[in-house]
Design a protein around this motif. Structure first.
Motif, PDB file in Angstrom:
ATOM      1  N   ILE A 166       0.835  -1.198   0.000  1.00  8.63           N
ATOM      2  CA  ILE A 166       0.000   0.000   0.000  1.00  8.63           C
ATOM      3  C   ILE A 166       0.871   1.250   0.000  1.00  8.63           C
ATOM      4  O   ILE A 166       0.585   2.225  -0.698  1.00  8.63           O
ATOM      5  CB  ILE A 166      -0.953  -0.025   1.207  1.00  8.63           C
ATOM      6  CG1 ILE A 166      -1.906  -1.201   1.093  1.00  8.63           C
ATOM      7  CG2 ILE A 166      -1.726   1.283   1.338  1.00  8.63           C
ATOM      8  CD1 ILE A 166      -2.718  -1.463   2.330  1.00  8.63           C
ATOM      9  N   GLU A 167       1.954   1.226   0.772  1.00  7.89           N
ATOM     10  CA  GLU A 167       2.848   2.382   0.821  1.00  7.89           C
ATOM     11  C   GLU A 167       3.602   2.579  -0.482  1.00  7.89           C
ATOM     12  O   GLU A 167       3.869   3.711  -0.879  1.00  7.89           O
ATOM     13  CB  GLU A 167       3.846   2.226   1.967  1.00  7.89           C
ATOM     14  CG  GLU A 167       3.232   2.395   3.320  1.00  7.89           C
ATOM     15  CD  GLU A 167       4.251   2.217   4.419  1.00  7.89           C
ATOM     16  OE1 GLU A 167       5.379   1.767   4.128  1.00  7.89           O
ATOM     17  OE2 GLU A 167       3.905   2.516   5.576  1.00  7.89           O
ATOM     18  N   ASN A 168       3.945   1.508  -1.163  1.00 10.74           N
ATOM     19  CA  ASN A 168       4.716   1.607  -2.400  1.00 10.74           C
ATOM     20  C   ASN A 168       3.858   1.679  -3.654  1.00 10.74           C
ATOM     21  O   ASN A 168       4.385   1.810  -4.753  1.00 10.74           O
ATOM     22  CB  ASN A 168       5.670   0.423  -2.526  1.00 10.74           C
ATOM     23  CG  ASN A 168       6.738   0.447  -1.485  1.00 10.74           C
ATOM     24  OD1 ASN A 168       7.064   1.498  -0.945  1.00 10.74           O
ATOM     25  ND2 ASN A 168       7.286  -0.709  -1.181  1.00 10.74           N
ATOM     26  N   GLN A 169       2.551   1.584  -3.509  1.00 11.42           N
ATOM     27  CA  GLN A 169       1.598   1.566  -4.628  1.00 11.42           C
ATOM     28  C   GLN A 169       1.943   0.498  -5.659  1.00 11.42           C
ATOM     29  O   GLN A 169       1.903   0.727  -6.861  1.00 11.42           O
ATOM     30  CB  GLN A 169       1.506   2.934  -5.317  1.00 11.42           C
ATOM     31  CG  GLN A 169       0.730   3.960  -4.579  1.00 11.42           C
ATOM     32  CD  GLN A 169       1.605   4.901  -3.793  1.00 11.42           C
ATOM     33  OE1 GLN A 169       2.784   5.018  -4.076  1.00 11.42           O
ATOM     34  NE2 GLN A 169       1.037   5.554  -2.811  1.00 11.42           N
ATOM     35  N   THR A 170       2.311  -0.674  -5.182  1.00 12.70           N
ATOM     36  CA  THR A 170       2.565  -1.809  -6.066  1.00 12.70           C
ATOM     37  C   THR A 170       1.629  -2.945  -5.699  1.00 12.70           C
ATOM     38  O   THR A 170       1.267  -3.115  -4.545  1.00 12.70           O
ATOM     39  CB  THR A 170       4.013  -2.311  -5.945  1.00 12.70           C
ATOM     40  OG1 THR A 170       4.241  -2.749  -4.616  1.00 12.70           O
ATOM     41  CG2 THR A 170       5.004  -1.239  -6.327  1.00 12.70           C
ATOM     42  N   THR A 185       1.322  -8.765  -3.283  1.00 18.31           N
ATOM     43  CA  THR A 185       0.149  -8.909  -2.422  1.00 18.31           C
ATOM     44  C   THR A 185      -0.100 -10.354  -2.009  1.00 18.31           C
ATOM     45  O   THR A 185      -0.906 -10.599  -1.126  1.00 18.31           O
ATOM     46  CB  THR A 185      -1.105  -8.378  -3.134  1.00 18.31           C
ATOM     47  OG1 THR A 185      -1.250  -9.053  -4.380  1.00 18.31           O
ATOM     48  CG2 THR A 185      -1.009  -6.889  -3.357  1.00 18.31           C
TER      49      THR A 185
END
Length: 97
Positions: A49-53, A57
């Motif tokens: 979530i922090e790295n937007q990747t 997951t």
């Protein structure tokens, strides 16, 4: 370093220190392992979530399955504690069953 990173790192460090210093009781060592797994699970859940990747997951789900296996092992340890009467590591002898 953000506050969330500091809390994850400190939770993992305190859990590993607890594991290093409380090795006489099997249940307390297992509780320290559970808290280490929980801090790693939360850190791996927030990291994408922090790295937007979205590429990593699947890793928290893998950690969750390992935690479920570890919880099953903990229940088996509780059962062996009830049959042997103690959870001290020096009292448990696997060859004596």
């Amino acid at each position: 370093m953000s506050l969330s990173h500091l809390s994850f790192y400190s939770a993992f460090t305190l859990s590993s220190l607890g594991l290093a210093f409380h090795r006489t009781h099997l249940i307390s060592a297992h509780l320290c392992l559970e808290s280490m797994m929980l801090s790693m699970y939360i850190a791996l859940s927030i990291w994408p979530i922090e790295n937007q990747t979205m590429s990593s997951t699947l890793m928290p789900m893998l950690m969750l399955t390992f935690s479920a296996c570890e919880a099953g092992t903990g229940l088996a340890m509780v059962a062996s504690t009830r049959t042997h009467g103690s959870d001290h590591l020096h009292n448990l002898n696997l060859l004596q069953c």
